[in-house]
Enzyme design. Structure first.
Site, PDB file in Angstrom:
ATOM      1  N   LYS A 112     -18.350  29.285  13.337  1.00  0.00           N
ATOM      2  CA  LYS A 112     -17.441  28.356  12.657  1.00  0.00           C
ATOM      3  C   LYS A 112     -17.934  28.038  11.252  1.00  0.00           C
ATOM      4  O   LYS A 112     -17.136  27.919  10.336  1.00  0.00           O
ATOM      5  CB  LYS A 112     -17.266  27.073  13.469  1.00  0.00           C
ATOM      6  CG  LYS A 112     -16.422  27.275  14.725  1.00  0.00           C
ATOM      7  CD  LYS A 112     -16.090  25.959  15.377  1.00  0.00           C
ATOM      8  CE  LYS A 112     -15.239  26.163  16.618  1.00  0.00           C
ATOM      9  NZ  LYS A 112     -15.100  24.946  17.416  1.00  0.00           N
ATOM     10  N   LYS A 193     -13.232  37.871  21.812  1.00  0.00           N
ATOM     11  CA  LYS A 193     -12.579  37.028  22.825  1.00  0.00           C
ATOM     12  C   LYS A 193     -11.241  36.495  22.305  1.00  0.00           C
ATOM     13  O   LYS A 193     -11.064  36.319  21.098  1.00  0.00           O
ATOM     14  CB  LYS A 193     -13.500  35.889  23.267  1.00  0.00           C
ATOM     15  CG  LYS A 193     -13.637  34.791  22.270  1.00  0.00           C
ATOM     16  CD  LYS A 193     -14.160  33.492  22.872  1.00  0.00           C
ATOM     17  CE  LYS A 193     -14.086  32.442  21.773  1.00  0.00           C
ATOM     18  NZ  LYS A 193     -14.339  31.099  22.084  1.00  0.00           N
ATOM     19  N   LYS A 196      -7.764  30.964  19.524  1.00  0.00           N
ATOM     20  CA  LYS A 196      -6.708  30.379  18.690  1.00  0.00           C
ATOM     21  C   LYS A 196      -6.875  30.767  17.238  1.00  0.00           C
ATOM     22  O   LYS A 196      -5.930  30.759  16.465  1.00  0.00           O
ATOM     23  CB  LYS A 196      -6.762  28.845  18.785  1.00  0.00           C
ATOM     24  CG  LYS A 196      -6.274  28.287  20.096  1.00  0.00           C
ATOM     25  CD  LYS A 196      -6.548  26.788  20.186  1.00  0.00           C
ATOM     26  CE  LYS A 196      -6.876  26.399  21.618  1.00  0.00           C
ATOM     27  NZ  LYS A 196      -7.307  25.026  21.799  1.00  0.00           N
TER      28      LYS A 196
END
Ligand code: TYM
Length: 329
Positions: A112, A193, A196
């Site tokens: 992130k 994976k 979103k």
């Protein structure tokens, strides 16, 4: 004593089939057997840039979606993290016994922060401490999550051990609980994976049927059944088929695969229809629930009251153990 279950999900957008297969369907199963507490973790969701005006609706949407999936507030406690402010207090206390090195090693933090433009804020790094506080606040033993959360749970155990050794044995060490679909892969790239944050990688639980069909049709597979080891894209379709289609149908496709006569187009059509059929009642129940926002808020508030009762007891004990003696009035 009976085992206790806790898990959480962020209100950062629509729930996708990865969340469902990896975590939520397990939550629903567990609520019948264990004392279960499930949380919409809105404090976690603000560690990446977000729109404060949209947050309240996202929280309600997620509450409605979870209930539409079968989470029953009569059986499990369902609440919103920010309605139990004790979570932030416990987080601060745990911050003082968490090593920065461990936080820096977290894959999710590295991912992130590398995607973040501009400043990286301390909240993103402290994220797993808040997650630890969520879990141990309720002295949970088991945490049903997807594979991506295992590293956070290792850290949660590390922090818990440090608390217990420093201040006295108090919290159980939480264990992750994984399902067979603990890592659903991206439809457009089966080496990553489903997430979103990757456009085209996911199908949401509230997606319209045509869009579901289109995404499954485009899902990356391989040139054809080669026998032996299954490629990651096809394997992923089987994981989804297992979750959404009747068991005998999945068995039949597996047989076809091992005999080298499976046509991927048949597998995809069947899977798409299975997802459409499975998610239809979820879509309906969700919009019914969202049609009565006052009732929905009340259900979540009642869950918050129940959770807070337990959280207050934990905080009272922890304050005392850590040497804070002033009364809170
Ligand atoms: P979140 O909101 O990202 O995801 C919710 C749950 O969905 C699982 N998941 C997946 N499972 C399988 N395949 C995938 N592709 C996939 N993508 C997501 C996640 O593993 C998760 O179980 N940090 C947590 C939220 C949290 C929490 C907690 C969880 C906050 N406090 C305390 C457990 C206990 C998260 O990011 O979830």
């Amino acid at each position: 004593m009976a085992k206790k279950v806790f898990s959480g999900i962020q209100p950062t957008g629509e729930v996708h089939v990865g969340n469902y297969v990896g975590a939520i369907r397990n939550w629903i199963k567990l609520q019948d057997t264990y004392e279960s507490i499930y949380c919409v973790v809105d404090y976690h969701s603000i560690t990446i840039p977000y729109d404060a005006k949209l947050l309240p609706q996202r929280v309600l949407d997620l509450g409605a979606t979870l209930m539409a999936c079968g989470l029953d507030p009569e059986k499990a406690i369902l609440f919103v993290q920010s309605s139990v402010p004790e979570h932030t207090e416990l987080t601060w206390l745990l911050t003082t016994i968490t090593s920065i090195g461990s936080l820096e090693r977290m894959t999710q933090f590295k991912d992130k922060s590398s995607r973040q433009k501009g400043n990286i804020f301390a909240g993103l790094m402290s994220y797993p401490i808040l997650q630890t506080a969520d879990i141990i606040m309720y002295k949970a033993d088991l945490v049903p999550v997807g594979e991506d959360q295992v590293q956070h749970l290792e850290l949660a155990r590390e922090i818990t051990r440090r608390f217990n050794t420093s201040f006295g044995q108090y919290f159980p060490e939480p264990q992750p609980l994984l399902t067979s679909g603990a890592k659903v892969m991206a439809l457009n790239d089966p080496t990553a994976k489903m997430s979103k944050s990757i456009e085209g990688s996911y199908i949401t639980l509230t997606e319209d049927p045509d869009s579901i069909r289109k995404k499954i049709r485009r899902a990356v597979t391989d040139p054809g059944p080669q026998g032996g080891e299954m490629g990651p894209g096809v394997n992923n379709l089987f994981v989804l088929l297992e979750a959404f289609a009747p068991a005998d149908l999945t068995e039949q496709f597996r047989d076809d695969y091992s005999q080298g006569k499976l046509r991927y187009s048949d597998l995809k059509n069947t899977l798409a229809e299975a997802i459409v059929e499975y998610t239809e009642p979820i879509r309906e129940r969700r919009s019914e629930l969202l049609g009565k926002p006052a009732e929905l808020k009340e259900i979540l508030a009642v869950g918050g009251d129940k959770a807070r009762k337990q959280a207050r007891e934990t905080i009272r004990d922890v304050r005392e153990m850590m040497g804070f003696q002033m009364p809170v009035r």
